[in-house]
Design a protein around this motif. Structure first.
Motif, PDB file in Angstrom:
ATOM      1  N   VAL A 150       0.850  -1.187   0.000  1.00 35.53           N
ATOM      2  CA  VAL A 150       0.000   0.000   0.000  1.00 35.53           C
ATOM      3  C   VAL A 150       0.885   1.237   0.000  1.00 35.53           C
ATOM      4  O   VAL A 150       2.104   1.149   0.221  1.00 35.53           O
ATOM      5  N   ASN A 151       0.275   2.382  -0.259  1.00 34.17           N
ATOM      6  CA  ASN A 151       0.984   3.652  -0.235  1.00 34.17           C
ATOM      7  C   ASN A 151       0.696   4.383   1.079  1.00 34.17           C
ATOM      8  O   ASN A 151      -0.349   4.149   1.698  1.00 34.17           O
ATOM      9  N   PRO A 152       1.586   5.273   1.492  1.00 31.25           N
ATOM     10  CA  PRO A 152       1.357   5.994   2.748  1.00 31.25           C
ATOM     11  C   PRO A 152       0.044   6.767   2.774  1.00 31.25           C
ATOM     12  O   PRO A 152      -0.584   6.909   3.824  1.00 31.25           O
ATOM     13  N   GLY A 153      -0.394   7.264   1.613  1.00 31.54           N
ATOM     14  CA  GLY A 153      -1.607   8.066   1.544  1.00 31.54           C
ATOM     15  C   GLY A 153      -2.887   7.281   1.348  1.00 31.54           C
ATOM     16  O   GLY A 153      -3.979   7.868   1.297  1.00 31.54           O
ATOM     17  N   ASP A 154      -2.782   5.959   1.236  1.00 33.61           N
ATOM     18  CA  ASP A 154      -3.994   5.146   1.089  1.00 33.61           C
ATOM     19  C   ASP A 154      -4.828   5.197   2.361  1.00 33.61           C
ATOM     20  O   ASP A 154      -4.294   5.304   3.471  1.00 33.61           O
ATOM     21  N   ARG A 155      -6.131   5.085   2.208  1.00 33.09           N
ATOM     22  CA  ARG A 155      -7.009   5.056   3.381  1.00 33.09           C
ATOM     23  C   ARG A 155      -6.816   3.752   4.146  1.00 33.09           C
ATOM     24  O   ARG A 155      -6.604   2.693   3.541  1.00 33.09           O
ATOM     25  N   LEU A 156      -6.928   3.853   5.447  1.00 29.46           N
ATOM     26  CA  LEU A 156      -6.760   2.674   6.292  1.00 29.46           C
ATOM     27  C   LEU A 156      -7.828   1.618   5.998  1.00 29.46           C
ATOM     28  O   LEU A 156      -7.544   0.422   6.050  1.00 29.46           O
ATOM     29  N   VAL A 157      -9.029   2.055   5.657  1.00 33.38           N
ATOM     30  CA  VAL A 157     -10.093   1.092   5.351  1.00 33.38           C
ATOM     31  C   VAL A 157      -9.745   0.276   4.109  1.00 33.38           C
ATOM     32  O   VAL A 157     -10.114  -0.898   3.988  1.00 33.38           O
ATOM     33  N   HIS A 158      -9.002   0.893   3.180  1.00 31.98           N
ATOM     34  CA  HIS A 158      -8.552   0.174   1.981  1.00 31.98           C
ATOM     35  C   HIS A 158      -7.522  -0.883   2.353  1.00 31.98           C
ATOM     36  O   HIS A 158      -7.599  -2.034   1.897  1.00 31.98           O
ATOM     37  N   ALA A 159      -6.566  -0.513   3.190  1.00 32.44           N
ATOM     38  CA  ALA A 159      -5.543  -1.471   3.631  1.00 32.44           C
ATOM     39  C   ALA A 159      -6.179  -2.611   4.407  1.00 32.44           C
ATOM     40  O   ALA A 159      -5.804  -3.781   4.242  1.00 32.44           O
ATOM     41  N   ARG A 160      -7.131  -2.281   5.265  1.00 37.51           N
ATOM     42  CA  ARG A 160      -7.837  -3.307   6.044  1.00 37.51           C
ATOM     43  C   ARG A 160      -8.542  -4.286   5.119  1.00 37.51           C
ATOM     44  O   ARG A 160      -8.532  -5.498   5.335  1.00 37.51           O
ATOM     45  N   ARG A 161      -9.144  -3.782   4.059  1.00 43.30           N
ATOM     46  CA  ARG A 161      -9.838  -4.654   3.096  1.00 43.30           C
ATOM     47  C   ARG A 161      -8.850  -5.592   2.407  1.00 43.30           C
ATOM     48  O   ARG A 161      -9.164  -6.762   2.169  1.00 43.30           O
ATOM     49  N   ILE A 162      -7.650  -5.123   2.103  1.00 44.56           N
ATOM     50  CA  ILE A 162      -6.632  -5.992   1.495  1.00 44.56           C
ATOM     51  C   ILE A 162      -6.262  -7.116   2.457  1.00 44.56           C
ATOM     52  O   ILE A 162      -6.152  -8.283   2.057  1.00 44.56           O
ATOM     53  N   LEU A 163      -6.067  -6.778   3.724  1.00 44.33           N
ATOM     54  CA  LEU A 163      -5.734  -7.800   4.718  1.00 44.33           C
ATOM     55  C   LEU A 163      -6.809  -8.878   4.772  1.00 44.33           C
ATOM     56  O   LEU A 163      -6.509 -10.070   4.884  1.00 44.33           O
ATOM     57  N   ILE A 164      -8.074  -8.462   4.675  1.00 42.68           N
ATOM     58  CA  ILE A 164      -9.182  -9.421   4.705  1.00 42.68           C
ATOM     59  C   ILE A 164      -9.207 -10.258   3.436  1.00 42.68           C
ATOM     60  O   ILE A 164      -9.238 -11.494   3.475  1.00 42.68           O
TER      61      ILE A 164
END
Length: 274
Positions: A150-164
């Motif tokens: 992910v990129n530093p500016g990505d939303r946390l909800v986006h990163a969380r969705r990737i983890l899922i």
């Protein structure tokens, strides 16, 4: 070897009626990422009823459905995985490793009847990775090369969705070709606890959506060279309390990721051979 040879018999547990704050405090105090969940019955036995992990907590607290509820309102029983896979201490390590890999789990409670007597985790396996062939096998030959980032500016909800969606526990944070941080399920769990303590309930749902990866990630990331061995990687993970490490080449470029799961796969393969 059998499970009893490497399992941890001093098991940290949490009662199903305790709240998520209690669970996270235990994880932090003992530097562990999962807790067997018990129901203390009238016989004072530790009856196993579930298991809860940092990832479970991170995913639940980051969901919109529970966006306005503080962690103290959640009982462990609402977040845990009920009826977890268990084994007895006499089983061989190969079987345990295969079950953990096939079910994508990081630990298995060891029971005698219904009472928990131990736990075996990836870390227990990793501690055995010394000597041949582990000190003759290079990280570059066992690492993952297709790494989600992910990129530093990505939303946390986006990163969380990737983890899922990808069923992974960590994401390198990249700015172009440079690694700027790493984001783990633990980071998300810890941040959600702190966030809910300081942000008024009525603002939480909206502000969670505006959190970005840079706000949460761990900076000053430790890496390991691809020419190091699996034995080196195992020692490094244990010493630094890491479950996964970005891998670099001699030019400092990120070429992959080595995780405890990757090493577990190697162990399982060797168990089949020997």
């Amino acid at each position: 070897m059998h499970i009893k040879d490497i399992m941890s018999s001093k098991v940290v547990v949490v009662d199903k009626d305790q709240n998520l704050n209690d669970a996270l405090k235990l994880m932090k105090k003992h530097k562990i990422s999962r807790l067997p969940v018990i129901n203390t019955n009238n016989d004072h036995k530790r009856e196993l009823v579930g298991i809860i992990t940092e990832k479970d907590i991170a995913l639940r607290l980051g969901s919109s459905r529970y966006g306005n509820m503080p962690p103290s309102h959640f009982h462990v029983s609402t977040v845990m995985t009920p009826d977890p896979i268990t084994l007895n201490a006499a089983e061989n390590l190969g079987k345990a490793a295969k079950i953990m890999i096939e079910n994508k789990i990081g630990g298995i409670p060891i029971i005698d009847d219904v009472e928990i007597v131990g736990i075996i985790t990836k870390t227990d396996f990793i501690k055995t990775c010394q000597g041949i062939p582990y000190n003759k096998t290079y990280i570059k030959d066992r690492m993952q090369t297709d790494v989600m980032t992910v990129n530093p500016g990505d939303r946390l909800v986006h990163a969380r969705r990737i983890l899922i969606d990808e069923d992974i526990g960590r994401l390198p944070v990249m700015n172009g070709d440079e690694i700027e941080g790493i984001l783990t399920a633990k980071d998300i769990a810890d941040s959600m606890i702190s966030f809910r303590k300081i942000v008024p309930d009525r603002y939480q749902a909206a502000r969670i959506r505006n959190l970005i990866v840079e706000d949460i990630m761990t900076q000053n990331v430790r890496t390991i060279n691809e020419e190091k061995t699996i034995a080196d990687a195992s020692t490094f993970m244990i010493d630094e309390d890491f479950s996964g490490v970005p891998v670099t080449n001699d030019n400092g470029e990120i070429t992959g990721m080595i995780t405890k799961t990757d090493i577990m796969n190697f162990i399982a393969e060797l168990e089949e051979v020997y």
